[in-house]
Design an enzyme around this catalytic site. Structure first.
Site, PDB file in Angstrom:
ATOM      1  N   ARG A  13       2.546  19.419   8.235  1.00 43.27           N
ATOM      2  CA  ARG A  13       3.531  18.397   8.627  1.00 43.27           C
ATOM      3  C   ARG A  13       4.677  18.942   9.483  1.00 43.27           C
ATOM      4  O   ARG A  13       5.091  18.268  10.429  1.00 43.27           O
ATOM      5  CB  ARG A  13       4.063  17.645   7.400  1.00 43.27           C
ATOM      6  N   CYS A  29      -1.344  32.682  12.867  1.00 42.77           N
ATOM      7  CA  CYS A  29      -1.131  33.309  14.160  1.00 42.77           C
ATOM      8  C   CYS A  29      -0.516  32.291  15.136  1.00 42.77           C
ATOM      9  O   CYS A  29      -1.142  31.928  16.135  1.00 42.77           O
ATOM     10  CB  CYS A  29      -2.485  33.801  14.656  1.00 42.77           C
ATOM     11  N   ARG A  82       2.736   7.802   0.047  1.00 46.25           N
ATOM     12  CA  ARG A  82       3.689   8.913  -0.072  1.00 46.25           C
ATOM     13  C   ARG A  82       4.712   8.708  -1.194  1.00 46.25           C
ATOM     14  O   ARG A  82       5.045   9.656  -1.912  1.00 46.25           O
ATOM     15  CB  ARG A  82       4.429   9.032   1.267  1.00 46.25           C
ATOM     16  N   GLU A 106       0.820  -1.223   0.000  1.00 49.22           N
ATOM     17  CA  GLU A 106       0.000   0.000   0.000  1.00 49.22           C
ATOM     18  C   GLU A 106       0.850   1.267   0.000  1.00 49.22           C
ATOM     19  O   GLU A 106       0.789   2.052   0.944  1.00 49.22           O
ATOM     20  CB  GLU A 106      -0.887   0.004   1.250  1.00 49.22           C
TER      21      GLU A 106
HETATM   22  N1  PLP Z   1      -1.523   1.731   4.603  1.00 46.57           N
HETATM   23  C1  PLP Z   1      -1.937   2.115   5.820  1.00 46.57           C
HETATM   24  C2  PLP Z   1      -2.783   1.196   6.603  1.00 46.57           C
HETATM   25  C3  PLP Z   1      -1.560   3.349   6.352  1.00 46.57           C
HETATM   26  O1  PLP Z   1      -1.980   3.704   7.555  1.00 46.57           O
HETATM   27  C4  PLP Z   1      -0.743   4.201   5.562  1.00 46.57           C
HETATM   28  C5  PLP Z   1      -0.295   5.505   6.070  1.00 46.57           C
HETATM   29  O2  PLP Z   1      -0.358   5.857   7.195  1.00 46.57           O
HETATM   30  C6  PLP Z   1      -0.362   3.778   4.294  1.00 46.57           C
HETATM   31  C7  PLP Z   1      -0.755   2.536   3.839  1.00 46.57           C
HETATM   32  C8  PLP Z   1       0.484   4.632   3.397  1.00 46.57           C
HETATM   33  O3  PLP Z   1       1.701   4.954   3.953  1.00 46.57           O
HETATM   34  P1  PLP Z   1       2.749   5.758   3.081  1.00 46.57           P
HETATM   35  O4  PLP Z   1       2.045   6.949   2.546  1.00 46.57           O
HETATM   36  O5  PLP Z   1       3.819   6.139   4.038  1.00 46.57           O
HETATM   37  O6  PLP Z   1       3.245   4.840   2.013  1.00 46.57           O
END
Ligand code: PLP
Length: 494
Positions: free
Chosen positions: A388, A419, A343, A340
């Protein structure tokens, strides 16, 4: 990376010998400078983007996003194919999601991870096929579960015993079978900021694999007996027993995600080993073959020169080798794997453009007690478009975008217009001495967790998202928020 506090200048930041250079660690090939030194995105000059869409502005390169999505999918498919295993790559929509982006991900052959009913609604509006969608979340409402099941999502990732029970009930009421993965806690503390590390025991996500934690779910002895679960079992084992006992749940397998912005392979390998070994135990215990395992995302990207991101092919090869060797060791066929990344696909695809406003010098003491000057450069956005730095002490880079950043460079801090004294966009950077109000700054690697985390703090309207592609005119895929949009929910003196 966490910033170093009360420091004039961190060691990783060095005086730029060529300030116009765009480091390939941080800037993807879609971002370049033209002959005059102005920044271009997929061939469009930032001055024309600013003229048409204003600032602050998120610019998102469709070309980069598609290329990175395709690259990740191919890298994982090839690496696992070499071990005879199949893979699905889910784009983690929480990192950056619009209806256009959901479609691009689907067109590049990725499935889509959603983390709430709202993200699911967006995926539905984009027309992403239900079977390609996953629904996450540690506190899904009954309505969210019902919506997901009615739309026919490919999987719900259950995060607790009450959630397994709720999914079973809603599926039974709807007369459907819910495809479920169980999110487990592999007990690995990833080396990243605490707020984005998600696999150690003392945090809200996942279900424990530690023996003796089943009792924590608070089920009665009679209920445990009926499921064949004992006090020595793990919480996750109880969740699995419940899922397997429900006629309305199709238990697909296990899921884990150890955190985000991680560079080392070690944490991923340890987590994979733990979860695969545990899945093998579950298979034996319940005499089943759970077909899938999802190892989450979390691959780090370059925000500043201090980061060392790895390529998708290297990450995939390492993970495939680790998974294959664990499966060999426990004597289990390699299950269907899912990943998954969020980023690592969206982050480097986006930048933010700001206009410089007030510039002010302040006198500070450095670590040796010497008096120094720090230049504060204020821009027209800040923590409302990029929270962030405030949330995770994140560092970013920046460059002068509307012209070449030539001549002497001064150590600077770029701050927003909110602010809050913590409203810092770039804590440490060099910018040209001749920087002036009206100049345009570009902050790279803001494609992930910026637009999706933006707010109206101090009643600032949220920036548009402008998409660029090679050979195509830039266009807004999310328009700028108007004051009317922002004030529309305020019902006045009622
Ligand atoms: N999968 C799950 C369950 C997540 O909580 C996250 C991010 O928090 C991601 C995938 C994606 O993570 P990243 O954007 O660091 O690849």
């Amino acid at each position: 990376m966490a910033h170093q506090v009360a420091l004039y200048k961190p060691e990783w930041l060095t005086y730029p010998q060529n300030p116009a250079e765009l480091s390939p660690v941080i800037w993807m090939p879609s971002f370049a400078r033209d002959a005059q030194g102005e920044l271009t995105v997929d061939g469009t000059a930032v001055s024309s983007l600013v003229e048409e869409f204003g600032t602050p502005q998120y610019v998102f390169s469709e070309s980069t996003f598609r290329a990175r999505a395709a690259e990740f999918r191919a890298a994982f498919e090839q690496a696992f194919e070499a071990h005879g295993a199949e893979v699905s790559v889910y784009y983690a929509g929480k990192s950056f999601l619009t209806t256009a982006v959901a479609k691009w991900a689907e067109e590049e052959g990725l499935c889509l991870d959603t983390a709430s009913g709202g993200e699911l609604a967006l995926a539905m509006r984009a027309g992403v096929a239900g079977g390609k969608i996953a629904l996450h979340g540690n506190n899904k409402s009954e309505a969210e579960i019902a919506r997901a099941l009615t739309y026919g999502v490919g999987r719900l990732v259950a995060d607790s015993v009450p959630e397994v029970q709720l999914i079973a009930r809603v599926a039974t009421e709807l007369g459907v079978t819910a495809p479920v993965m169980l999110r487990v806690t592999p007990g690995v503390h990833a080396s990243t900021h605490d707020f984005i590390a998600t696999a150690h025991e003392d945090q809200k996500f996942g279900q424990s694999l530690v023996p003796g934690t089943a009792a924590l779910a608070g089920l009665s002895q009679a209920e445990l007996d009926q499921l064949g679960v004992t006090a020595d079992d793990a919480y996750a084992t109880l969740a699995a027993a419940l899922a397997l006992a429900s006629e309305s749940i199709d238990l697909r397998g296990l899921h884990c995600h150890i955190g985000s912005q991680i560079f080392e392979a070690e944490g991923f390998g340890k987590a994979a080993e733990k979860v695969l070994t545990y899945m093998h135990q579950l298979n034996e215990r319940f005499d089943v073959v759970l077909p899938e395992i999802d190892l989450g995302g979390g691959y780090g990207i370059g925000y500043t020169e201090q980061d060392t991101p790895r390529g998708s092919a290297e990450i995939a090869r390492e993970l495939a080798a680790m998974v294959a060797s664990t499966c060999r060791a426990v004597g289990m066929a390699i299950p269907h794997l899912s990943f998954e990344p969020g980023r690592s696909i969206s982050g480097p695809s986006g930048i933010t453009l700001y206009t410089v406003g007030t510039i002010k010098n302040v006198s500070i003491e450095d670590e040796n007690g010497d008096t120094r000057v720090r230049r504060y450069v204020s821009v027209d956005g800040g923590m409302s478009d990029n929270p962030r730095p405030v949330l995770y002490e994140s560092d970013y880079a920046v460059t002068l975008a509307n012209r070449a950043p030539a001549g002497e460079q001064l150590l600077s801090r770029v701050v927003g217009k909110h602010c809050e004294s913590g409203d810092i966009v770039i804590r440490y950077c060099y910018l040209p001495a001749d920087l002036t109000a009206g100049d345009v700054l570009a902050v790279p690697a803001t494609g992930a967790y910026n637009h999706v985390m933006s707010s109206n703090y101090n009643y600032l309207t949220r920036p548009p998202v402008v998409a660029t592609s090679q050979g195509k005119p830039a266009r807004a895929i999310v328009r700028r928020e108007t004051e009317e949009d922002m004030l529309a929910r305020d019902l006045g003196l009622v």
